[in-house]
Design a protein around this motif. Structure first.
Motif, PDB file in Angstrom:
ATOM      1  N   MET A   1     107.847 -26.781  46.811  1.00 63.62           N
ATOM      2  CA  MET A   1     106.672 -27.354  45.842  1.00 63.62           C
ATOM      3  C   MET A   1     105.774 -26.076  45.114  1.00 63.62           C
ATOM      4  SD  MET A   1     103.189 -29.362  46.874  1.00 63.62           S
ATOM      5  CE  MET A   1     101.902 -29.747  45.612  1.00 63.62           C
ATOM      6  N   SER A   2     105.789 -26.332  43.791  1.00 62.93           N
ATOM      7  CA  SER A   2     105.155 -25.287  43.164  1.00 62.93           C
ATOM      8  C   SER A   2     103.870 -25.855  42.619  1.00 62.93           C
ATOM      9  CB  SER A   2     106.078 -25.026  41.752  1.00 62.93           C
ATOM     10  OG  SER A   2     106.132 -26.240  40.913  1.00 62.93           O
ATOM     11  N   TYR A   3     103.004 -24.636  42.372  1.00 61.50           N
ATOM     12  CA  TYR A   3     101.515 -24.981  41.979  1.00 61.50           C
ATOM     13  C   TYR A   3     101.316 -24.643  40.816  1.00 61.50           C
ATOM     14  CZ  TYR A   3     101.044 -25.853  47.202  1.00 61.50           C
ATOM     15  OH  TYR A   3     101.232 -25.831  48.401  1.00 61.50           O
ATOM     16  N   LYS A   4     100.373 -25.146  40.185  1.00 58.74           N
ATOM     17  CA  LYS A   4     100.126 -24.935  38.648  1.00 58.74           C
ATOM     18  C   LYS A   4      98.533 -24.688  38.562  1.00 58.74           C
ATOM     19  CE  LYS A   4     100.836 -26.570  33.902  1.00 58.74           C
ATOM     20  NZ  LYS A   4      99.149 -26.339  33.576  1.00 58.74           N
ATOM     21  N   TRP A   5      98.157 -23.523  37.797  1.00 59.29           N
ATOM     22  CA  TRP A   5      96.931 -23.457  37.371  1.00 59.29           C
ATOM     23  C   TRP A   5      96.516 -24.110  35.984  1.00 59.29           C
ATOM     24  CZ3 TRP A   5      97.085 -18.070  39.811  1.00 59.29           C
ATOM     25  CH2 TRP A   5      96.176 -18.086  41.043  1.00 59.29           C
ATOM     26  N   PRO A   6      95.424 -24.235  35.402  1.00 57.61           N
ATOM     27  CA  PRO A   6      95.274 -24.687  33.952  1.00 57.61           C
ATOM     28  C   PRO A   6      95.426 -23.364  33.257  1.00 57.61           C
ATOM     29  CG  PRO A   6      93.406 -25.389  35.287  1.00 57.61           C
ATOM     30  CD  PRO A   6      94.202 -24.739  36.318  1.00 57.61           C
ATOM     31  N   ASP A   7      95.929 -23.768  31.890  1.00 56.77           N
ATOM     32  CA  ASP A   7      96.246 -22.687  31.058  1.00 56.77           C
ATOM     33  C   ASP A   7      95.087 -21.701  30.671  1.00 56.77           C
ATOM     34  OD1 ASP A   7      98.649 -24.138  30.841  1.00 56.77           O
ATOM     35  OD2 ASP A   7      98.248 -25.110  28.702  1.00 56.77           O
ATOM     36  N   LYS A   8      95.556 -20.469  30.162  1.00 59.03           N
ATOM     37  CA  LYS A   8      94.528 -19.632  29.919  1.00 59.03           C
ATOM     38  C   LYS A   8      94.755 -19.049  28.634  1.00 59.03           C
ATOM     39  CE  LYS A   8      93.860 -14.625  31.027  1.00 59.03           C
ATOM     40  NZ  LYS A   8      93.949 -14.457  29.795  1.00 59.03           N
ATOM     41  N   ASP A   9      93.679 -18.734  27.765  1.00 60.61           N
ATOM     42  CA  ASP A   9      93.862 -18.217  26.396  1.00 60.61           C
ATOM     43  C   ASP A   9      94.008 -16.625  26.578  1.00 60.61           C
ATOM     44  OD1 ASP A   9      93.075 -18.716  23.332  1.00 60.61           O
ATOM     45  OD2 ASP A   9      92.419 -16.570  24.146  1.00 60.61           O
ATOM     46  N   LYS A  10      94.854 -16.058  25.827  1.00 60.86           N
ATOM     47  CA  LYS A  10      94.799 -14.611  26.146  1.00 60.86           C
ATOM     48  C   LYS A  10      93.802 -13.783  25.949  1.00 60.86           C
ATOM     49  CE  LYS A  10      96.446 -13.603  21.295  1.00 60.86           C
ATOM     50  NZ  LYS A  10      95.007 -12.736  21.066  1.00 60.86           N
ATOM     51  N   ASP A  11      92.670 -14.224  25.341  1.00 59.81           N
ATOM     52  CA  ASP A  11      91.469 -13.698  25.141  1.00 59.81           C
ATOM     53  C   ASP A  11      90.257 -13.740  26.284  1.00 59.81           C
ATOM     54  OD1 ASP A  11      92.336 -12.345  23.126  1.00 59.81           O
ATOM     55  OD2 ASP A  11      91.741 -13.652  21.580  1.00 59.81           O
ATOM     56  N   GLU A  12      90.773 -15.008  27.052  1.00 59.67           N
ATOM     57  CA  GLU A  12      89.952 -15.372  28.202  1.00 59.67           C
ATOM     58  C   GLU A  12      89.953 -14.428  29.410  1.00 59.67           C
ATOM     59  OE1 GLU A  12      89.037 -19.999  27.663  1.00 59.67           O
ATOM     60  OE2 GLU A  12      91.043 -19.541  28.660  1.00 59.67           O
ATOM     61  N   ILE A  13      88.984 -14.273  30.108  1.00 63.70           N
ATOM     62  CA  ILE A  13      89.006 -13.355  31.453  1.00 63.70           C
ATOM     63  C   ILE A  13      88.519 -14.558  32.380  1.00 63.70           C
ATOM     64  CG2 ILE A  13      88.088 -11.661  32.837  1.00 63.70           C
ATOM     65  CD1 ILE A  13      87.646 -10.171  30.316  1.00 63.70           C
ATOM     66  N   LEU A  14      89.382 -15.126  33.200  1.00 62.68           N
ATOM     67  CA  LEU A  14      89.136 -16.258  34.112  1.00 62.68           C
ATOM     68  C   LEU A  14      89.387 -16.121  35.738  1.00 62.68           C
ATOM     69  CD1 LEU A  14      90.605 -19.282  31.970  1.00 62.68           C
ATOM     70  CD2 LEU A  14      88.068 -18.526  31.974  1.00 62.68           C
ATOM     71  N   ASP A  15      88.801 -16.627  36.448  1.00 68.52           N
ATOM     72  CA  ASP A  15      89.133 -16.794  37.792  1.00 68.52           C
ATOM     73  C   ASP A  15      89.891 -17.657  38.293  1.00 68.52           C
ATOM     74  OD1 ASP A  15      87.410 -14.262  38.424  1.00 68.52           O
ATOM     75  OD2 ASP A  15      85.673 -15.403  38.785  1.00 68.52           O
ATOM     76  N   TYR A  16      90.823 -17.620  39.094  1.00 67.06           N
ATOM     77  CA  TYR A  16      91.815 -18.427  39.629  1.00 67.06           C
ATOM     78  C   TYR A  16      91.691 -18.357  41.240  1.00 67.06           C
ATOM     79  CZ  TYR A  16      93.551 -19.379  34.893  1.00 67.06           C
ATOM     80  OH  TYR A  16      93.635 -19.541  33.453  1.00 67.06           O
ATOM     81  N   SER A  17      91.676 -19.417  41.706  1.00 69.59           N
ATOM     82  CA  SER A  17      91.765 -19.330  43.440  1.00 69.59           C
ATOM     83  C   SER A  17      92.604 -20.095  44.074  1.00 69.59           C
ATOM     84  CB  SER A  17      90.387 -19.814  43.669  1.00 69.59           C
ATOM     85  OG  SER A  17      89.224 -19.011  43.076  1.00 69.59           O
ATOM     86  N   ILE A  18      92.967 -19.800  45.268  1.00 65.31           N
ATOM     87  CA  ILE A  18      93.691 -20.662  46.158  1.00 65.31           C
ATOM     88  C   ILE A  18      93.027 -20.884  47.419  1.00 65.31           C
ATOM     89  CG2 ILE A  18      95.709 -20.611  47.847  1.00 65.31           C
ATOM     90  CD1 ILE A  18      97.091 -18.693  45.445  1.00 65.31           C
ATOM     91  N   ASP A  19      92.860 -22.062  47.970  1.00 60.77           N
ATOM     92  CA  ASP A  19      92.084 -22.444  48.735  1.00 60.77           C
ATOM     93  C   ASP A  19      93.000 -22.785  50.034  1.00 60.77           C
ATOM     94  OD1 ASP A  19      90.337 -23.253  50.801  1.00 60.77           O
ATOM     95  OD2 ASP A  19      89.469 -25.067  49.394  1.00 60.77           O
ATOM     96  N   TRP A  20      92.880 -21.853  51.158  1.00 62.41           N
ATOM     97  CA  TRP A  20      93.658 -21.905  52.089  1.00 62.41           C
ATOM     98  C   TRP A  20      93.036 -22.546  53.502  1.00 62.41           C
ATOM     99  CZ3 TRP A  20      98.909 -19.735  52.161  1.00 62.41           C
ATOM    100  CH2 TRP A  20      98.942 -18.755  50.973  1.00 62.41           C
ATOM    101  N   SER A  21      91.886 -23.229  53.244  1.00 68.63           N
ATOM    102  CA  SER A  21      90.927 -23.695  54.505  1.00 68.63           C
ATOM    103  C   SER A  21      91.837 -24.602  54.938  1.00 68.63           C
ATOM    104  CB  SER A  21      89.905 -24.258  53.840  1.00 68.63           C
ATOM    105  OG  SER A  21      89.949 -25.186  52.786  1.00 68.63           O
ATOM    106  N   ARG A  22      92.432 -25.307  54.482  1.00 70.06           N
ATOM    107  CA  ARG A  22      92.990 -26.571  55.275  1.00 70.06           C
ATOM    108  C   ARG A  22      94.306 -25.933  55.872  1.00 70.06           C
ATOM    109  NH1 ARG A  22      93.154 -32.031  51.156  1.00 70.06           N
ATOM    110  NH2 ARG A  22      90.797 -32.072  51.110  1.00 70.06           N
ATOM    111  N   PHE A  23      94.921 -25.021  55.196  1.00 68.57           N
ATOM    112  CA  PHE A  23      96.302 -24.718  55.823  1.00 68.57           C
ATOM    113  C   PHE A  23      95.968 -23.857  56.916  1.00 68.57           C
ATOM    114  CE2 PHE A  23      99.607 -21.384  55.858  1.00 68.57           C
ATOM    115  CZ  PHE A  23     100.658 -22.077  55.813  1.00 68.57           C
ATOM    116  N   LEU A  24      94.787 -23.230  56.991  1.00 68.38           N
ATOM    117  CA  LEU A  24      94.701 -22.281  58.108  1.00 68.38           C
ATOM    118  C   LEU A  24      94.218 -22.835  59.340  1.00 68.38           C
ATOM    119  CD1 LEU A  24      93.394 -19.090  56.064  1.00 68.38           C
ATOM    120  CD2 LEU A  24      95.590 -19.473  56.994  1.00 68.38           C
ATOM    121  N   GLY A  25      93.416 -23.767  59.010  1.00 71.45           N
ATOM    122  CA  GLY A  25      92.625 -24.638  60.288  1.00 71.45           C
ATOM    123  C   GLY A  25      91.424 -23.636  60.632  1.00 71.45           C
TER     124      GLY A  25
END
Lengths: 105, 227
Positions: A1-25
């Motif tokens: 399964m592949s995950y996808k973040w929303p698109d980014k403009d080349k001039d934007e500086i954005l934070d992208y996160s991965i929430d591992w809380s459910r996975f890690l227990g």
């Protein structure tokens, strides 16, 4: 399964996160590494301030369960594969890849 | 030494006389050919003079301490006069009459009235520098080519502007309604709607959730070996 973040403009500086809380227990994150595929498709370690295939990692942060990467630059109409590798307190290592496309907004 | 014959003897005789003088001054004068006179004094000088009458003449005079006056004059041929004073000189004068003349004068302290005068020849360079405020500086040339560069900044209290000459010409273009009114037809009129004057675009809040949730593992990665 592949995950996808929303698109980014080349001039934007954005934070992208991965929430591992459910996975890690009950386990928690002790370290995070980020990788970006270069233009040859090779998974390349990236650190703060570095640029891989014109995509820049500005900084990385994490909590006990969420890993965050701040991205800048990028090339229009290129889909990047960003891989997050975590090490847990229990000494386990996991990694997942997320795609993000750079697109003019 | 003196040689002679004594009237009281037939034998020649000789004698020796020597006179020593204290030299009160030093002077050098050349009347023909190239003449170079260099005089340096590290103590107080009352006066230094060098004169070359024909040919190339170079006169250099330096005074480290206070000197009363320094004068150098060349009358014919190429003349170079260099005078340096590190303390307040009471007066510095230099004059070149004929030929190419270069006069350089530097003063590091206040000069009340330095004056440079040149009476002839073409291609003349005059440089005068004062590090501190001079009371008065004057340069006069009577003949030849003279280039003067002067920059003055004056405070202007008022700016008058008056124009009295010439006539105003106004040219206008008037729509020629009379020649077009017969061919006017309302059906061929196009109305241009007003444009939207609001140039602001409202950017809505970012609806994107840029966090990917990794679900819990649904496999236990344990292989159980059957009996």
């Amino acid at each position: 399964m592949s995950y996808k973040w929303p698109d980014k403009d080349k001039d934007e500086i954005l934070d992208y996160s991965i929430d591992w809380s459910r996975f890690l227990g009950d386990d928690t994150i002790s370290g995070v590494s980020w990788f970006v595929d270069d233009n040859q498709g090779t998974k390349t370690l990236i650190d703060a301030g570095e640029v891989v295939n014109n995509l820049q990692m500005v900084q990385k942060t994490n909590t006990l369960t969420v890993a965050t990467i701040r991205l800048s630059l990028g090339t229009n109409n290129v889909r990047y594969r960003v891989t997050c590798k975590i090490t847990t307190v229990e000494g386990l290592q996991y990694e997942r890849s997320v795609f993000v496309r750079v697109k003019e907004k | 030494m003196i040689f002679g014959i004594s009237p009281f003897s037939t034998n020649p005789f000789s004698t020796t006389a020597e006179t020593r003088f204290v030299i009160q001054s030093v002077s050098a004068t050349g009347s023909a050919g190239s003449v170079t006179v260099v005089g340096e004094a590290n103590t107080v000088l009352t006066g230094v003079a060098g004169t070359g009458s024909i040919g190339l003449s170079v006169v250099t005079a330096k005074s480290v301490t206070l000197s009363g006056s320094v004068t150098a004059t060349g009358s014919i041929g190429t003349t170079i006069v260099v005078a340096n004073a590190n303390v307040a000189p009471s007066g510095v004068d230099s004059s070149g009459i004929i030929g190419t003349t270069t006069v350089l004068a530097d003063a590091n302290t206040s000069i009340t009235s330095p004056a440079l005068t040149l009476s002839g020849a073409t291609g003349t360079n005059i440089q005068a520098k004062a590090v501190v405020l001079p009371v008065g500086v004057a340069a006069n040339t009577n003949a030849g080519i003279l280039t003067t560069k002067t920059s003055n900044v004056f405070e202007i209290n008022s700016v008058p502007l008056n124009i009295f000459v010439g006539n105003f010409t106004v040219t206008t273009v008037q729509f020629d309604y009379e020649s077009l009114k017969e061919s006017f037809d309302r059906n061929r009129v196009v109305f241009i709607a007003p444009t939207n004057q609001g140039y602001s675009i409202n950017i809505p809040a970012d609806p994107n959730n840029r966090t990917v949730l990794i679900e819990a593992m649904d496999t236990d990665r344990v292989v159980r070996i059957a009996a």
